[in-house]
Enzyme design. Structure first.
Site, PDB file in Angstrom:
ATOM      1  N   HIS A  90       0.819  -1.207   0.000  1.00  0.00           N
ATOM      2  CA  HIS A  90       0.000   0.000   0.000  1.00  0.00           C
ATOM      3  C   HIS A  90       0.857   1.263   0.000  1.00  0.00           C
ATOM      4  O   HIS A  90       1.956   1.301   0.559  1.00  0.00           O
ATOM      5  CB  HIS A  90      -0.903   0.029   1.230  1.00  0.00           C
ATOM      6  CG  HIS A  90      -2.130  -0.812   1.109  1.00  0.00           C
ATOM      7  ND1 HIS A  90      -3.051  -0.641   0.101  1.00  0.00           N
ATOM      8  CD2 HIS A  90      -2.597  -1.838   1.877  1.00  0.00           C
ATOM      9  CE1 HIS A  90      -4.048  -1.518   0.256  1.00  0.00           C
ATOM     10  NE2 HIS A  90      -3.785  -2.261   1.320  1.00  0.00           N
ATOM     11  N   CYS A 139       0.068   2.620  -4.663  1.00  0.00           N
ATOM     12  CA  CYS A 139      -0.714   3.776  -5.078  1.00  0.00           C
ATOM     13  C   CYS A 139       0.033   5.071  -4.764  1.00  0.00           C
ATOM     14  O   CYS A 139       0.789   5.149  -3.804  1.00  0.00           O
ATOM     15  CB  CYS A 139      -2.064   3.776  -4.370  1.00  0.00           C
ATOM     16  SG  CYS A 139      -3.142   2.440  -4.903  1.00  0.00           S
TER      17      CYS A 139
END
Length: 304
Positions: A90, A139
């Protein structure tokens, strides 16, 4: 292929198992990358450190452990050495001290964020003539080395085809988690980071703003990001794809690297990877940040 130079790597895959943030393909991404490094790019297995949150892992990919591995790798570096960090997990964006923009960070398994400033500091420590390539399949990974020059940046949107899980934990979710741990009632993430992690927190939260603003910029850093700073990177669920879970960016880039032929430049590698993702309908645009010279240099300085 080493030609007297050391080729060192740290590979980190975070799947966050049994949590609301669980991903599926991140550990597979770095295991596959290890195979590419050894079998195609001339890395010795003894010079590759692997850190994952797989069940039973003796050392977890916490912020402290990741930074310790990266610092040890940089400490070993000599002129001419090739350093590589592959992160799959992440990412997030946090408010900037400047107030009008957001900064990029990766999210280790304990939420001890590693920020763009941390990566800038690591790159600045390298001896002249060495290189540090960062591949971040997360991301908002565009811009993950603070102040690095953008070579391949924003592009047009494409529609998604496969259902995917984005590799992002939103800032509000990170703030909520840290607040529950720190017991501090504040929207200032820096206060929570210092309360929970102390001196192991990112230097973005420890150093005075003026000192961060005056960090120098060396030309040793190369960032290949899975997407633009305002985009998400896809994690492919095996229940959907019918096979092994993987990160869309890592998989596409490794596909290019496994093709027969001579070395490929960092610029061409990102262009080819974009083409594969576009052909599959993914809504993400990998980017390249580096000096002009490194943009056209072979990926990981491969010479054959």
């Amino acid at each position: 292929m080493e030609n007297g130079r050391k080729r060192l790597a740290v590979l980190v895959g975070c799947n966050y198992p049994s949590t609301r943030n669980e991903l599926h393909g991140c550990i597979n991404d770095v295991l596959s990358m290890k195979d590419v490094l050894v079998n195609k790019l001339g890395f010795k297995p003894s010079n590759i450190e692997l850190l994952t949150d797989a069940p039973g892992s003796s050392i977890m990919p916490t912020g402290m452990n990741i930074k310790a591995m990266l610092n040890r790798m940089v400490d070993r570096a000599e002129p001419g050495d090739v350093l590589f960090f592959h992160y799959s997990g992440h990412g997030t964006r946090i408010p900037s001290y400047h107030g009008f923009k957001q900064d990029e960070a990766i999210v280790p398994c304990d939420f001890n964020l590693i920020t763009d400033v941390d990566f800038r500091q690591l790159v600045n420590r390298l001896p002249v003539g060495s290189s540090f390539t960062i591949l971040s399949d997360s991301c908002h990974s565009g811009g993950l080395i603070d102040k690095e020059k953008e070579q391949i940046g924003p592009n047009e949107d494409n529609p998604k085809s496969l259902p995917t899980s984005p590799k992002i934990i939103p800032f509000d979710a990170i703030l909520h988690h840290l607040s529950s741990v720190s017991g501090v009632q504040s929207s200032d993430i820096g206060l929570h980071m210092m309360e929970v992690f102390g001196k192991e927190a990112s230097i973005k939260f420890l150093l005075p703003k003026a000192e961060i603003d005056h960090l120098g910029r060396s030309d040793s850093g190369i960032l290949l990001s899975g997407c633009q700073a305002n985009e998400t990177s896809a994690d492919i669920n095996p229940m959907v794809s019918g096979g092994k879970a993987y990160g869309a960016f890592s998989n596409a880039l490794q596909t290019v690297l496994k093709e027969p032929g001579t070395s490929i430049s960092n610029r061409e590698l990102i262009i080819r990877t974009r083409e594969i993702l576009r052909a599959k309908g993914f809504h993400q645009h990998p980017c390249l940040y580096s000096s002009d010279e490194n943009a056209n240099a072979p990926f990981l300085r491969e010479t054959s």
